[in-house]
Structure formats: structure tokens, C-alpha cells
Write an enzyme that holds these catalytic residues in place. Structure first.
Site, mmCIF file in Angstrom:
data_model
loop_
_atom_site.group_PDB
_atom_site.id
_atom_site.type_symbol
_atom_site.label_atom_id
_atom_site.label_comp_id
_atom_site.label_asym_id
_atom_site.label_seq_id
_atom_site.Cartn_x
_atom_site.Cartn_y
_atom_site.Cartn_z
ATOM 1 C CD GLN A 75 54.291 72.023 24.293
ATOM 2 O OE1 GLN A 75 55.042 71.742 23.365
ATOM 3 N NE2 GLN A 75 54.518 71.623 25.522
ATOM 4 C CB SER A 76 55.872 78.491 20.302
ATOM 5 O OG SER A 76 56.500 78.986 19.148
ATOM 6 C CG ASN A 77 55.962 73.387 16.557
ATOM 7 O OD1 ASN A 77 56.337 72.476 17.285
ATOM 8 N ND2 ASN A 77 54.734 73.464 16.070
ATOM 9 C CB CYS A 79 59.452 79.525 20.970
ATOM 10 S SG CYS A 79 58.438 81.029 21.038
#
Ligand SMILES: *Cc1c(COP(=O)(O)O)cnc(C)c1O
Length: 334
Positions: A75-77, A79
Site C-alpha cells: 500500500q505504498s504512498n 509508489c
């Protein structure tokens, strides 16, 4: 310092606001709480990675890259914002996603996962926790090179000495704003993850000889490990900027009491902080970073870590798009 020497793209129109948190200040009593709204930075959904990407993507373009390659948690911000910058620049984007929590990747998940698909990510490579992400990105770049393309690798969180310049710029922005507002900032509190944000702010404050203590609230690693990595990164930022005086060891401060069982795993104090900011100030935090950082802020303020009348500035680093994936974790009763 002379930041304009470094090529930079612009993804935000102007400075992000600093404003008071009057209701929280009243509830707690003691220190005066303020917030720096880096959740309102440009890039789809906003957040701190946008400042780092201004420098990193300028470098990618200077090198003639056609594809941004980066990595993060599922759930990378970071990325999401790298992909958003790629869309803005007409570049492609490929992601390596690490399942730090086993089986946590779900193609149909909401939050940032949904946004990867909406913004048309070219490729996602999901790898197990503990994988050498640097090596995985080098493989991705090699596969692109074999097709005659050129990838540009951005490390996790955009946290190298180039990306961290974004937070040196933020430190200068905060100092200029505090002067304009007549607001004496006595303490800064910020989430500390891959570290570019914390290290960049430290280097910026140090380079300006502003002498404002900065507390990084760890979201993953124990204090000693996080302080060592922040000190090393801040030193390399100072090198890049030509700041000769080393940052004194005592200025690298990490609080690790708010991590809970691990990165991205919910805690009661995180849920309480997310609910409190939403209900008392109408501000959305996220469960992985700013919720835990704000849990630290609230606890330090409630337990008298800051003197009455001191002005404490919390840097809101963004992340709210992931709220829609973690609904039960933030709504739990506390
Ligand atoms: C990445 C991130 C952080 C941590 O910043 P680092 O520079 O990686 O330490 C904090 N908040 C949010 C919302 C993030 O996405």
C-alpha cells in the site's frame, strides 16, 4: 545553502500551509500545537514523496530515462506518487512491491493499490518480505535495457541524498513561513520511515543553524537502528550541500514507542490519533505513518515532554488515500 543549483521539477503550486490546531491544543493543555500540511502537496493524493520526486524525476529526465522504477510496501504512498509523477511527465512506471506482511497483496484492494491500476502502472512485481529490493529493481532495469529502453531506479521512499533535498527545501519553507507568521517554532515532530523526510529536515535546520529540535517518530525500526540510518543519510545530504559542520549526534532523535507490533500493523494509539484528528480538527491521517506519528505527538504533548507555551509543529506527511483500505483498523474502538 544554494538549492537552486539542483535541477528540480515542480509538482506543487506554492508552499503548503502551516496552521494552528486549536481544538487539540485546548483538549491537551500545555504546548501549542501546529501542523504543516504536506498532505496538500501536489501529485495524485498528495504527501511527502512529492517533494523528493521533484529532485529525483528531474535527474531521471536529465539522464534520458523513459521509465521510473521504484519499490515499496503493498500500500505504498511512494509508489502511488512516483506513478503520478510518471504520468505527469509522460514516462512509464514499473513497481516492485514487497509483502512485508505475508499475503498482504491483493490486486483488487482499495487505497493505493486501486490507484496503481487507475493511473495505469505498466508492471507490478510482487515479492516476498525480506527480498533484496535493490537487486529486484536492477533486474527490472536490465529487462528494460534489453528492450532498448531506459529505466531510472528510485530507492524505497525516494530516500537517498538527492530525494532528501526535497525536505531540506521544506525546512527552508517552514523557516520562511514561521518568520512571516511571527511564529517561533520550538519543536518539530515528523514520521520517520525510510528516513529522507526526517534526515532532510534535520539537514535543512542544521544548515540554517536554526537550532530547532526535531523528533522523528519511527514507524518501523527500533530507535538505535533508525537513529543510525537517519544520521548517515543526513550526513550524506550535508555532503551534497557542502555543509561542513557535522550534525551533533544528540540532534538525531527517534521515538520508537508507537510502532506496535510492526510496520503497518494497527495500534490502539494510532486509531485514537486518527479518530482524534478527524473529529477534533477535520484532518485525515493515515494508519501506517501519520497516525502513528500523531500518536507520538499526542502522547509526548500529554505527558509534558514539551513545556507549556512551546510551539510544536507536526509535519503531516500525507497518506490518507490508504485509509480506504484500512477502514476497520482506524474505526476500531479505543
Ligand atoms: C513515506 C511516508 C512517510 C515516511 O517518510 P520517509 O521519508 O520514508 O521517512 C511518512 N508519511 C507518509 C504518509 C508516507 O507515505
Amino acid at each position: 545553502m544554494h538549492l537552486s543549483r539542483f535541477p528540480r521539477r515542480r509538482y506543487t503550486a506554492g508552499p503548503t500551509p502551516i496552521h494552528a490546531l486549536p481544538n487539540l491544543t485546548k483538549d491537551i493543555g500545555g504546548a501549542n500545537l501546529f501542523i504543516k500540511r504536506d498532505d496538500l502537496l501536489g501529485g495524485a493524493g498528495g504527501g511527502n514523496k512529492t517533494r523528493k520526486l521533484e529532485f529525483l524525476v528531474a535527474d531521471a529526465l536529465a539522464q534520458g530515462a523513459d521509465t521510473l522504477i521504484t519499490c515499496g510496501a503493498v500500500q505504498s504512498n511512494h509508489c502511488r506518487l512516483t506513478l503520478s509523477a510518471a504520468c505527469t511527465e509522460g514516462l512509464k512506471c514499473q513497481l516492485v512491491l514487497e509483502e512485508r506482511v505475508a499475503k498482504s497483496y491483493d490486486e483488487d484492494a482499495s487505497g493505493n493499490n486501486f490507484l496503481y491500476r487507475l493511473m495505469g502502472v505498466e508492471k507490478i512485481n510482487v515479492v516476498p518480505g525480506g527480498t533484496d529490493l535493490g537487486a529486484a529493481m536492477v533486474e527490472t532495469a536490465a529487462a528494460l535495457a534489453a528492450q532498448g529502453r531506459k529505466g531510472y531506479i528510485i530507492p524505497g521512499g525516494g530516500s537517498n541524498s538527492l530525494g532528501a533535498l526535497g525536505y531540506v527545501a521544506c525546512a527552508e519553507e517552514m523557516l520562511a513561513q514561521s518568520f512571516e507568521m511571527g511564529l517561533r517554532i520550538d519543536h518539530v515532530v515528523v514520521a520517520s520511515g525510510s528516513g529522507g523526510t526526517h534526515a532532510g529536515i534535520l539537514a535543512g535546520i542544521h544548515g540554517n543553524n536554526a537550532q530547532i529540535p526535531v523528533t522523528g517518530v519511527s514507524v518501523r525500526h527500533p530507535q538505535a537502528r533508525q537513529e543510525a540510518s537517519i544520521a548517515a543519510l543526513a550526513a550524506s545530504v550535508c555532503d551534497r550541500l557542502g555543509i561542513a559542520a557535522p550534525i551533533p549526534a544528540g540532534e538525531v532523535r527517534v521515538a520508537d514507542a508507537y510502532v506496535g507490533e510492526g510496520y503497518s500493523l494497527p495500534t490502539d494509539s494510532m486509531a485514537e490519533a486518527v479518530q482524534t484528528f478527524a473529529r477534533r480538527e477535520g484532518i485525515l491521517l493515515d494508519p501506517v505513518y501519520t497516525g502513528k506519528a500523531a500518536a507520538g505527538l499526542l502522547d509526548l504533548a500529554r505527558t509534558g515532554h514539551f513545556a507549556a507555551g512551546e510551539n510544536v509543529l507536526f509535519v503531516h506527511t500525507g497518506g490518507a488515500p490508504s485509509l480506504y483500505h484500512y477502514r476497520a483498523d482506524v474505526l476500531r474502538s479505543v
